[in-house]
Design an enzyme around this catalytic site. Sequence first.
Site, PDB file in Angstrom:
ATOM      1  NE  ARG A  74      -3.702   1.915   2.858  1.00 52.34           N
ATOM      2  CZ  ARG A  74      -3.644   2.996   3.631  1.00 52.34           C
ATOM      3  NH1 ARG A  74      -2.543   3.299   4.305  1.00 52.34           N
ATOM      4  NH2 ARG A  74      -4.701   3.772   3.748  1.00 52.34           N
ATOM      5  CB  SER A 110     -11.952  -1.559   1.498  1.00 48.28           C
ATOM      6  OG  SER A 110     -10.696  -2.017   1.893  1.00 48.28           O
ATOM      7  CE  LYS A 117      -9.336   4.724   4.353  1.00 48.61           C
ATOM      8  NZ  LYS A 117      -9.691   3.623   3.497  1.00 48.61           N
TER       9      LYS A 117
HETATM   10  N1  TZP Z   1      -8.939   0.827   5.963  1.00 45.56           N
HETATM   11  C1  TZP Z   1      -9.779   0.976   6.982  1.00 45.56           C
HETATM   12  S1  TZP Z   1      -8.944   1.321   8.412  1.00 45.56           S
HETATM   13  C2  TZP Z   1      -7.443   1.263   7.639  1.00 45.56           C
HETATM   14  C3  TZP Z   1      -7.623   0.980   6.303  1.00 45.56           C
HETATM   15  C4  TZP Z   1      -6.559   0.861   5.288  1.00 45.56           C
HETATM   16  C5  TZP Z   1      -6.141   1.502   8.332  1.00 45.56           C
HETATM   17  C6  TZP Z   1      -5.699   0.306   9.126  1.00 45.56           C
HETATM   18  O1  TZP Z   1      -4.458   0.569   9.738  1.00 45.56           O
HETATM   19  P1  TZP Z   1      -4.148   0.172  11.256  1.00 45.56           P
HETATM   20  O2  TZP Z   1      -2.817   0.806  11.533  1.00 45.56           O
HETATM   21  O3  TZP Z   1      -4.075  -1.321  11.306  1.00 45.56           O
HETATM   22  O4  TZP Z   1      -5.254   0.750  12.105  1.00 45.56           O
END
Ligand code: TZP
Length: 231
Positions: free
Chosen positions: A48, A117, A146
């Site tokens: 990513r 997603s 995010k």
């Molecule tokens: N999609 C929803 S939450 C997220 C993504 C890409 C971030 C997840 O990252 P982390 O650090 O595991 O909370």
Amino acid sequence: MRGTRAARVSRLDIDLYVILDRTASLERDLRDILDGVIRGGGRIVQFREKEWSSRQCLPLLEDLRRRAKSAGVSFVVNDRLDLALAVEADGFHIGQDDLPAPLARRLLPPSMFLGVSTHSLEQARRAQEEGAAYVAVGSIFPTATKPEFQLVGLDLLRAARRAVTAPLVAIGGITPDSAADVIRAGADGVAVISAVCGASDPTWATRLFLERIHAARAAAKAPLTEGDKPL
Ligand code: TZP
Ligand code: MG
């Protein structure tokens, strides 16, 4: 054709789905993070990258893809169809603002799986109908990774479990301490960025997640003992 795809997808090991994100990796090389995840027993990873150009990504991506392949670890590319095709990734992952799933599915080779997603029940159902090999649901918890996350909580995961037969991957703010709750709510797998990429020891973090996930699943399957039975 359908049978072939179903057989391939059922072999996908998504217990712990580690998303390799340069910005969450504390300035460390993603190759080292990936090697740590592989040592810890991780079986699927995603690349990513939200800032670099495709040209900039390519040398790193090729190295990561090579390492994953030689370890037998499934390799997924997020967002960038050009890069997924260029490195012959095993899978391609999209969100609700990316290419529509049916179009992505048409552009991908039949051998490449698609992950989607979702943030609502309707999106989860549609992702399954449109050919997603797994459906990601999140954000389960608040996350700093995010900033524009949509908080859906464990309730959406429980509802999605009843509505969708495709493998469900929970994402967003998940730590080793919350992994069991997520599995109990119906997730088949746990996707994480910061809890592994930002861990001081990604190998140890990977092992700990896998231990917790497997223990939660074993406990969910175990028959009730006398002491656990309701009176
Ligand atoms: N999609 C929803 S939450 C997220 C993504 C890409 C971030 C997840 O990252 P982390 O650090 O595991 O909370
Ligand atoms: Mg995306």
